[in-house]
Design an enzyme around this catalytic site. Structure first.
Site, PDB file in Angstrom:
ATOM      1  N   ILE A  12      43.434  46.089  43.193  1.00 55.01           N
ATOM      2  CA  ILE A  12      43.374  45.795  44.711  1.00 55.01           C
ATOM      3  C   ILE A  12      44.469  46.324  45.282  1.00 55.01           C
ATOM      4  O   ILE A  12      44.592  47.140  46.374  1.00 55.01           O
ATOM      5  CB  ILE A  12      43.038  44.230  45.038  1.00 55.01           C
ATOM      6  N   ASP A  31      56.180  45.414  41.192  1.00 53.74           N
ATOM      7  CA  ASP A  31      55.290  45.228  40.058  1.00 53.74           C
ATOM      8  C   ASP A  31      55.823  45.130  38.738  1.00 53.74           C
ATOM      9  O   ASP A  31      56.674  46.172  38.567  1.00 53.74           O
ATOM     10  CB  ASP A  31      54.056  46.553  40.178  1.00 53.74           C
ATOM     11  N   ALA A  75      49.573  38.618  40.509  1.00 50.38           N
ATOM     12  CA  ALA A  75      48.861  37.306  40.148  1.00 50.38           C
ATOM     13  C   ALA A  75      48.222  37.437  39.039  1.00 50.38           C
ATOM     14  O   ALA A  75      47.780  38.701  38.587  1.00 50.38           O
ATOM     15  CB  ALA A  75      47.955  36.640  41.115  1.00 50.38           C
ATOM     16  N   SER A  77      44.675  36.471  37.231  1.00 50.78           N
ATOM     17  CA  SER A  77      43.412  36.301  38.201  1.00 50.78           C
ATOM     18  C   SER A  77      42.234  36.026  37.515  1.00 50.78           C
ATOM     19  O   SER A  77      40.895  36.311  38.079  1.00 50.78           O
ATOM     20  CB  SER A  77      43.408  37.485  39.318  1.00 50.78           C
ATOM     21  N   TYR A 141      42.708  28.660  37.921  1.00 49.22           N
ATOM     22  CA  TYR A 141      43.120  29.875  38.870  1.00 49.22           C
ATOM     23  C   TYR A 141      43.049  29.296  40.213  1.00 49.22           C
ATOM     24  O   TYR A 141      44.032  29.424  40.933  1.00 49.22           O
ATOM     25  CB  TYR A 141      42.090  30.781  38.399  1.00 49.22           C
ATOM     26  N   PHE A 169      36.586  37.072  47.837  1.00 50.54           N
ATOM     27  CA  PHE A 169      35.282  37.032  47.047  1.00 50.54           C
ATOM     28  C   PHE A 169      35.503  38.013  46.118  1.00 50.54           C
ATOM     29  O   PHE A 169      36.335  38.185  45.603  1.00 50.54           O
ATOM     30  CB  PHE A 169      34.056  36.869  47.974  1.00 50.54           C
ATOM     31  N   ARG A 219      27.319  36.560  43.432  1.00 48.02           N
ATOM     32  CA  ARG A 219      28.534  36.427  44.063  1.00 48.02           C
ATOM     33  C   ARG A 219      28.624  37.483  45.157  1.00 48.02           C
ATOM     34  O   ARG A 219      27.558  38.454  45.444  1.00 48.02           O
ATOM     35  CB  ARG A 219      29.493  37.109  42.779  1.00 48.02           C
ATOM     36  N   ASP A 281      32.862  28.902  36.081  1.00 44.13           N
ATOM     37  CA  ASP A 281      32.050  29.926  36.716  1.00 44.13           C
ATOM     38  C   ASP A 281      31.188  29.066  37.628  1.00 44.13           C
ATOM     39  O   ASP A 281      30.213  28.288  37.210  1.00 44.13           O
ATOM     40  CB  ASP A 281      30.928  30.497  36.105  1.00 44.13           C
TER      41      ASP A 281
END
Ligand code: UFG
Length: 325
Positions: A12, A31, A75, A77, A141, A169, A219, A281
Site C-alpha cells: 500500500i 522502510d 506494520a 498486518s 493485530y 478494510f 469483505r 477471522d
C-alpha cells in the site's frame, strides 16, 4: 508538503507514495525492507533504509529532510500470524510506533496519518460499520492498532499532535507500476490469481459454514489507488483537527464470489478446496464510507470488483516473479 512515509516500500505504501508525488507533494520513504521492495519505491522519492526502533536515525531524517507530516504505514498486518505470534504485533505496531511519535515530538513534526484497520471493530453485528461502532478486536493485530489509535488521542490532547487514523478494510488491486508481492502470500485475491496463473493447484477456502448467504466470509475490497488517494486528502485535515475515518466502499463480496469473479476476469478455471476456518477471522466486514466522503469529498473511482481483480491480474502477469530482487 514534504512527507515521511514509513513502510513506503510496501504494497500500500508504494502506491501512497505514487499518489503523493502525483499531487505535487515530496516523499521520503523510511522502510527496513523486511517486507517491502526497493523496486516498488517511486524513483522520485528519497529512500532511507532504516528501522523504526532506531530513534536516532528517525530523528535525524525528520530534521534533515525538513519533514512536515508523517504517513505511518510500516506494520505487521496479518490476522492469522498475529494470533500465533502476538508479540510481533505489539512490538512492531505499538512499541515501534511510540518510538516514531517520540522522534516526531523531538523534532516538532505534529502531523500524522496513521494506517489503522477494520480489525479494530472485531466482529460487529451491524453492517455497514460506522466509525462509532463498538471497538472489540478479535485478534492481536486489531488490538495493536487500536492501542496505538487510543494513545494518539492523548498525544493530541497533551502535545497538539494532530492525526488522521484511516481504518482500512481490504486493500486489493494494483496500480500500473505497483502491486502485491508478499512472501508467503496470504491474501485472498493474489492467492486466487496464483491458481489462475497455474502457480498453485487450488485456493483454500477458510470456512464454508459462516453465517453468510453462501457460508464464506464477506469483505469490503477497496482498490489500492482509491485507498492511497484518501491519504492525500487526509493531509489537509491535519492543520485543523484529528479524525478517524473508515476506508471501504460499503459493499461486500464473499470468498466464493471473489473466486467466481476471478474466473470471469481471467478466463481461467480456479479450483478451490474447503479448509478449516482461520483463527481470528470475523464473518463479515463492510465499511460505511459516508464520513470520509462527506468530510473530505473522497470520491472512489475504482470500486468495481472486476476492475480491482483485473488490475491485480495485469500486474501479476507483467511481474510473474514479483518485483526484481
Ligand atoms: N481467505 C481464503 N483463502 C485464502 C486467503 C484468504 O479463504 O487463501 C479468506 C480469509 O479467511 C478471509 C478473506 O478470504 O475470510 C479475506 O482474507 P485476506 O487474508 O485477504 O484479508 P483479511 O480480511 O484477513 O485481512 C485484511 C488485511 C488486514 C486488515 C483486514 C481488514 O490483511 O490487515 O483485511 O478487513 F485488517
Amino acid at each position: 508538503m514534504k512527507v515521511l512515509v514509513t513502510g513506503g516500500a510496501g504494497y500500500i505504501g508504494s502506491v501512497v507514495v505514487e499518489q503523493l508525488l502525483k499531487h505535487g507533494h515530496a516523499a521520503v520513504v523510511f522502510d527496513n525492507l523486511s517486507k517491502g521492495h526497493a523496486a516498488a519505491i517511486a524513483p522520485e522519492a528519497v529512500f532511507v533504509q532504516g528501522d523504526l526502533c532506531d530513534r536516532e536515525l528517525l530523528t535525524r531524517v525528520l530534521a534533515e529532510q525538513q519533514i512536515e507530516a508523517v504517513i505511518h504505514m510500516a506494520a505487521s498486518s496479518l490476522v492469522g500470524e498475529s494470533v500465533k505470534q502476538p508479540h510481533l504485533y505489539f512490538e512492531n505496531n505499538l512499541v515501534a510506533g511510540v518510538t516514531l511519535l517520540g522522534a516526531m515530538l523531538e523534532t516538532g513534526v505534529k502531523k500524522l496519518v496513521f494506517s489503522s484497520t477494520a480489525a479494530v471493530y472485531g466482529a460487529p453485528e451491524t453492517m455497514p460499520i460506522t466509525e462509532d461502532a463498538p471497538l472489540a478486536p478479535t485478534n492481536p493485530y486489531g488490538e495493536s492498532k487500536l492501542a496505538f489509535e487510543r494513545l494518539l488521542r492523548w498525544y493530541d490532547e497533551a502535545y497538539s499532535l494532530r492525526y488522521v487514523s484511516l481504518r482500512y478494510f481490504n486493500a486489493a488491486g494494483a496500480s500500473e507500476r505497483c502491486g502485491e508481492d508478499h512472501a508467503p502470500e496470504t491474501h485472498l485475491i493474489p492467492n486466487v490469481l496464483r491458481v489462475a496463473a497455474g502457480k498453485d493447484e487450488y485456493v483454500n477456502v477458510f470456512g464454508e459454514n459462516y453465517p453468510t448467504p453462501d457460508g464464506t466470509c464477506i469483505r469490503d475490497y477497496i482498490h489500492v489507488i482509491d485507498l492511497a488517494d484518501a491519504h492525500v486528502l487526509a493531509l489537509h485535515v491535519l492543520d485543523k483537527r484529528s479524525e478517524i475515518y473508515n476506508l471501504g466502499y460499503g459493499s461486500g463480496y464473499s470468498v466464493a464470489e471473489v473466486v467466481e469473479m476471478a474466473r470471469q476476469v481471467t478466463g481461467n478455471w480456479i479450483s478451490t478446496e474447503a479448509a478449516p476456518r482461520r483463527a481470528g477471522d470475523p464473518p463479515v466486514l463492510i465499511a460505511s464510507p459516508d464520513k470520509i466522503m462527506r468530510d473530505l469529498g473522497w470520491n472512489p473511482r475504482h470500486s468495481e470488483l472486476d476492475q480491482i481483480i483485473a488490475s491485480a491480474w495485469r500486474w501479476h502477469q507483467a511481474h510473474p516473479n514479483g518485483y526484481e530482487k
